[in-house]
Scaffold this motif. Structure first.
Motif, mmCIF file in Angstrom:
data_model
loop_
_atom_site.group_PDB
_atom_site.id
_atom_site.type_symbol
_atom_site.label_atom_id
_atom_site.label_comp_id
_atom_site.label_asym_id
_atom_site.label_seq_id
_atom_site.Cartn_x
_atom_site.Cartn_y
_atom_site.Cartn_z
ATOM 1 N N ASP A 83 0.834 -1.196 0.000
ATOM 2 C CA ASP A 83 0.000 0.000 0.000
ATOM 3 C C ASP A 83 0.873 1.252 0.000
ATOM 4 O O ASP A 83 1.834 1.356 0.755
ATOM 5 C CB ASP A 83 -0.906 -0.002 1.235
ATOM 6 N N THR A 99 -5.611 -3.072 -0.499
ATOM 7 C CA THR A 99 -6.281 -3.662 0.649
ATOM 8 C C THR A 99 -6.549 -5.131 0.342
ATOM 9 O O THR A 99 -6.427 -5.570 -0.804
ATOM 10 C CB THR A 99 -7.626 -2.956 0.951
ATOM 11 N N ARG A 100 -6.893 -5.885 1.373
ATOM 12 C CA ARG A 100 -7.230 -7.290 1.201
ATOM 13 C C ARG A 100 -8.744 -7.447 1.081
ATOM 14 O O ARG A 100 -9.512 -6.714 1.717
ATOM 15 C CB ARG A 100 -6.709 -8.110 2.384
ATOM 16 N N GLY A 101 -9.150 -8.385 0.261
ATOM 17 C CA GLY A 101 -10.573 -8.629 0.060
ATOM 18 C C GLY A 101 -10.794 -9.319 -1.264
ATOM 19 O O GLY A 101 -9.854 -9.830 -1.886
ATOM 20 N N THR A 103 -10.996 -9.963 -5.021
ATOM 21 C CA THR A 103 -10.146 -9.368 -6.052
ATOM 22 C C THR A 103 -10.912 -8.343 -6.885
ATOM 23 O O THR A 103 -11.963 -8.642 -7.452
ATOM 24 C CB THR A 103 -9.593 -10.465 -6.983
ATOM 25 N N SER A 105 -10.076 -4.215 -8.961
ATOM 26 C CA SER A 105 -9.209 -3.051 -9.159
ATOM 27 C C SER A 105 -9.999 -1.939 -9.826
ATOM 28 O O SER A 105 -10.895 -2.191 -10.637
ATOM 29 C CB SER A 105 -7.983 -3.419 -10.002
ATOM 30 N N GLN A 119 -6.844 1.656 -7.065
ATOM 31 C CA GLN A 119 -7.423 1.066 -5.869
ATOM 32 C C GLN A 119 -7.584 -0.430 -6.140
ATOM 33 O O GLN A 119 -8.342 -0.836 -7.019
ATOM 34 C CB GLN A 119 -8.760 1.718 -5.549
ATOM 35 N N ARG A 121 -7.811 -4.535 -4.590
ATOM 36 C CA ARG A 121 -7.986 -5.511 -3.526
ATOM 37 C C ARG A 121 -7.568 -6.878 -4.051
ATOM 38 O O ARG A 121 -7.804 -7.202 -5.220
ATOM 39 C CB ARG A 121 -9.446 -5.574 -3.079
ATOM 40 N N CYS A 122 -6.935 -7.657 -3.214
ATOM 41 C CA CYS A 122 -6.644 -9.049 -3.557
ATOM 42 C C CYS A 122 -6.726 -9.889 -2.295
ATOM 43 O O CYS A 122 -6.527 -9.373 -1.191
ATOM 44 C CB CYS A 122 -5.300 -9.200 -4.259
ATOM 45 N N THR A 123 -7.031 -11.154 -2.456
ATOM 46 C CA THR A 123 -7.216 -12.025 -1.305
ATOM 47 C C THR A 123 -5.877 -12.318 -0.648
ATOM 48 O O THR A 123 -4.806 -12.104 -1.234
ATOM 49 C CB THR A 123 -7.882 -13.352 -1.724
#
Length: 253
Positions: A83, A99-101, A103, A105, A119, A121-123
């Motif tokens: 980040d 951030t995690r969550g 997947t 973008s 922005q 997110r990926c697991t």
């Protein structure tokens, strides 16, 4: 290529140890190649190792000079994906909000005086570096498709399908099946990307590098020589992405 036909070797040239990859094939002559991976020697299947080494010693000064030039070139930066990372996008800074969550973008355009933002997110099971590459590749494909369509319209040729490549030595290619462009071009300024795209689209008219071909590219790209020189320089510095590796806890903690 079979491992039996490809092997790693070392030799001393002008007092310096030099490693090289030996590749054997159904060719008749010996040949040398030096690229980002180092020195390679291509040899006939039955050429004795003594002949390979004699060939290298006969070209020792050339090999040492080329390896020195290669070592002096700027190296791509390895950027740890976390980040807040800043990376180049279309020649300008872009900030990663990671951030995690599930997947996902989303690209946010730059505000006044602020960088653009991805922005993402990926697991927890995914590699952030891989997620970032995939997001950049999707952005690159969409952008390249628009530029190919623009230049095809300008010179009056049908728009060919566009796909991405990871080729080590070519920024793009053109064939009857379509145009392929290296995804890492998305890091470069738009005018440099436009040169590569125009180059490949012009091949839809001239499948060669004749004066007529370069004249057509020059109609699309202002300052053709300057842009080509910038590509040679900036193309060696495009970043690669690595995952953050957590350091083991100290025994003194």
């Amino acid at each position: 290529m079979s491992a039996a036909l490809r092997s790693e070797h070392h030799i001393e040239l002008l007092g310096r140890p030099v490693g090289y990859r030996l590749r054997r094939s159904a060719r008749r002559t010996l040949g040398l190649t030096i690229d980002g991976r180092g020195l390679s020697v291509a040899a006939p299947l039955r050429a004795p190792q003594s002949a390979v080494e004699a060939f290298l010693r006969a070209n020792d000064q050339w090999v040492i000079d080329k390896l020195a030039t290669l070592a002096a070139r700027p190296r791509p930066a390895e950027l740890a994906v976390a980040d807040g990372l800043h990376f180049p996008l279309l020649g300008a800074p872009c900030r990663l909000a990671l951030t995690r969550g599930r997947t996902e973008s989303r690209w946010v355009e730059a505000g006044e005086g602020a960088p653009a933002q991805l922005q993402m997110r990926c697991t927890t099971r995914q590699s952030p570096a891989d997620c970032l590459r995939r997001a950049l590749q999707a952005r690159a494909l969409a952008y390249f498709e628009g530029r190919v369509a623009e230049f095809a319209w300008r010179i009056g040729v049908p728009v060919r399908p566009v796909s991405l490549t990871r080729a080590r030595t070519r920024w793009g290619s053109c064939s009857a099946r379509g145009i392929r462009l290296h995804w890492r071009l998305i890091h470069l300024p738009p005018e440099i990307i436009d040169y590569v795209v125009a180059h490949e689209v012009a091949h839809c008219v001239h499948m060669n590098h004749s004066p007529r071909f370069w004249a057509l590219v020059g109609q699309i790209v202002p300052d053709l020589a300057g842009v080509r020189a910038r590509l040679r320089t900036l193309g060696r510095t495009l970043p690669d992405f690595i995952d953050v590796v957590d350091a083991p806890p100290s025994l003194l903690d």
